[in-house]
Design a protein around this motif. Structure first.
Motif, short mmCIF file in Angstrom:
data_model
loop_
_atom_site.label_atom_id
_atom_site.label_comp_id
_atom_site.label_asym_id
_atom_site.label_seq_id
_atom_site.Cartn_x
_atom_site.Cartn_y
_atom_site.Cartn_z
N ALA A 193 8.14 0.00 -10.26
CA ALA A 193 7.23 0.57 -9.26
C ALA A 193 6.53 -0.53 -8.48
O ALA A 193 6.34 -0.42 -7.26
N GLY A 194 6.13 -1.61 -9.17
CA GLY A 194 5.46 -2.71 -8.48
C GLY A 194 6.36 -3.38 -7.47
O GLY A 194 5.92 -3.72 -6.36
N LEU A 195 7.63 -3.56 -7.79
CA LEU A 195 8.57 -4.17 -6.84
C LEU A 195 8.78 -3.28 -5.62
O LEU A 195 8.88 -3.76 -4.49
N ILE A 196 8.85 -1.96 -5.85
CA ILE A 196 9.02 -1.05 -4.72
C ILE A 196 7.80 -1.11 -3.79
O ILE A 196 7.93 -1.18 -2.57
N ALA B 70 0.53 -6.54 -3.53
CA ALA B 70 -0.06 -6.02 -2.32
C ALA B 70 0.84 -4.96 -1.71
O ALA B 70 2.07 -5.01 -1.83
N LEU B 71 0.20 -4.00 -1.03
CA LEU B 71 0.90 -2.93 -0.35
C LEU B 71 0.74 -3.12 1.15
O LEU B 71 -0.37 -3.17 1.67
N LYS B 72 1.85 -3.22 1.85
CA LYS B 72 1.83 -3.39 3.29
C LYS B 72 1.68 -2.03 3.97
O LYS B 72 2.43 -1.11 3.69
N VAL B 73 0.72 -1.94 4.87
CA VAL B 73 0.43 -0.69 5.57
C VAL B 73 0.38 -0.98 7.06
O VAL B 73 -0.29 -1.93 7.50
N SER C 31 -9.93 1.81 9.47
CA SER C 31 -10.46 2.57 10.61
C SER C 31 -9.87 2.18 11.96
O SER C 31 -10.24 2.80 12.97
N THR C 32 -8.97 1.21 12.01
CA THR C 32 -8.41 0.78 13.29
C THR C 32 -6.89 0.67 13.21
O THR C 32 -6.32 0.60 12.12
N ILE C 33 -6.27 0.67 14.38
CA ILE C 33 -4.82 0.50 14.47
C ILE C 33 -4.47 -0.94 14.11
O ILE C 33 -5.16 -1.89 14.49
N GLY C 34 -3.39 -1.13 13.35
CA GLY C 34 -2.97 -2.48 13.00
C GLY C 34 -2.19 -2.51 11.71
O GLY C 34 -1.82 -1.47 11.15
N GLU C 35 -1.92 -3.72 11.22
CA GLU C 35 -1.20 -3.93 9.97
C GLU C 35 -2.15 -4.50 8.92
O GLU C 35 -2.99 -5.35 9.22
N TYR C 36 -1.98 -4.03 7.69
CA TYR C 36 -2.87 -4.43 6.59
C TYR C 36 -2.04 -4.74 5.36
O TYR C 36 -0.90 -4.28 5.21
N GLU C 37 -2.66 -5.49 4.46
CA GLU C 37 -2.13 -5.71 3.11
C GLU C 37 -3.22 -5.31 2.13
O GLU C 37 -4.24 -5.98 2.00
N VAL C 38 -2.98 -4.18 1.48
CA VAL C 38 -3.95 -3.64 0.53
C VAL C 38 -3.62 -4.18 -0.86
O VAL C 38 -2.52 -3.93 -1.38
N PRO C 39 -4.53 -4.91 -1.51
CA PRO C 39 -4.26 -5.43 -2.85
C PRO C 39 -4.06 -4.30 -3.85
O PRO C 39 -4.72 -3.25 -3.79
N LEU C 40 -3.13 -4.50 -4.77
CA LEU C 40 -2.83 -3.52 -5.82
C LEU C 40 -3.37 -3.99 -7.15
O LEU C 40 -3.30 -5.18 -7.48
#
Length: 224
Positions: free
Chosen positions: A126-129, A216-219, A191-200
């Motif tokens: 799951a972490g790799l996915i 990290a999860l890329k959003v 809250s804004t348009i763009g790309e993020y990396e959310v830590p897991l």
């Protein structure tokens, strides 16, 4: 007049005699004998039930019902069929095919518990996915704030910020991975348009990929 009275009296005697001796149903009785006395001839039909019916019988049993009840309720819904050799044979053969015999023993259900190694493999997969994938979210922007921007370089704000709950739902929908809000480190909603990396936040025992310091999860949030 005396002949008519004698005739009615004779009919009454015949009806009483039939009810008293409980004549077999196979004996043919003329309905006019009942109608001439103002009585109702309660004829019953023998039918075979195709399913269990409360207060009537179980599937496969032969019961007696009123003709109107069979014609208006049982027959249209295929709850019963007439008691004739053809239908009796078909129901018997059908029960042999679709109903298991009592001699067949059902196998006991064995619950297999996953070991810690199996769970860790599932977590690692799951972490790799999550680390390789990228979530793409389409959201509406706040038009008023977009028009009030001083320059076009300022990011567009969303009408509804993306919370942890929304990210968890999108991960399950897009990546088919079930996580909880506790697995995401997101102090404030996006809250804004763009790309993020959310830590897991995953168990430390899961080995990180080469060159990675944390999960990290890329959003990517795009405007509709």
């Amino acid at each position: 007049m005396g002949y008519l009275q004698f005739g009615r009296h004779g009919v009454r005697q015949i009806i009483r005699f039939k009810d008293a001796v409980n004549v077999n149903d196979s004996v043919v009785v003329n309905r006019l004998m009942y109608a001439s006395q103002g009585l109702r001839y309660n004829r019953k039909l023998q039918v075979i039930l195709t399913t269990n019916i409360d207060k009537l019988g179980k599937a496969g049993e032969t019961v007696k019902v009123a003709p109107g009840f069979f014609r208006n309720h049982l027959m249209p819904k295929l709850l019963a069929v007439p008691n004739i050799d053809k239908f009796a044979y078909l129901l018997t053969e059908q029960r042999k095919i679709y109903q298991p015999t009592e001699e067949v023993k059902q196998e006991d259900v064995v619950v297999v518990t996953e070991s810690k190694e199996d769970l860790m493999k599932e977590y690692e997969r799951a972490g790799l996915i999550l680390d390789k994938a990228k979530l793409v979210l389409w959201r509406l922007i706040d038009v008023k704030k977009a028009k009030a921007r001083e320059s076009k370089d300022e990011p567009l704000e969303l009408q509804i910020p993306v919370s942890k709950k929304a990210l968890v739902a999108e991960v399950a929908r897009q990546l088919c991975v079930n996580i909880t809000a506790e697995n995401l480190h997101l102090p404030t909603p996006l809250s804004t348009i763009g790309e993020y990396e959310v830590p897991l936040r995953l168990p430390r025992s899961i080995p990180l990929p080469e060159g990675k310091l944390n999960w990290a999860l890329k959003v990517k949030i795009r405007s509709k």
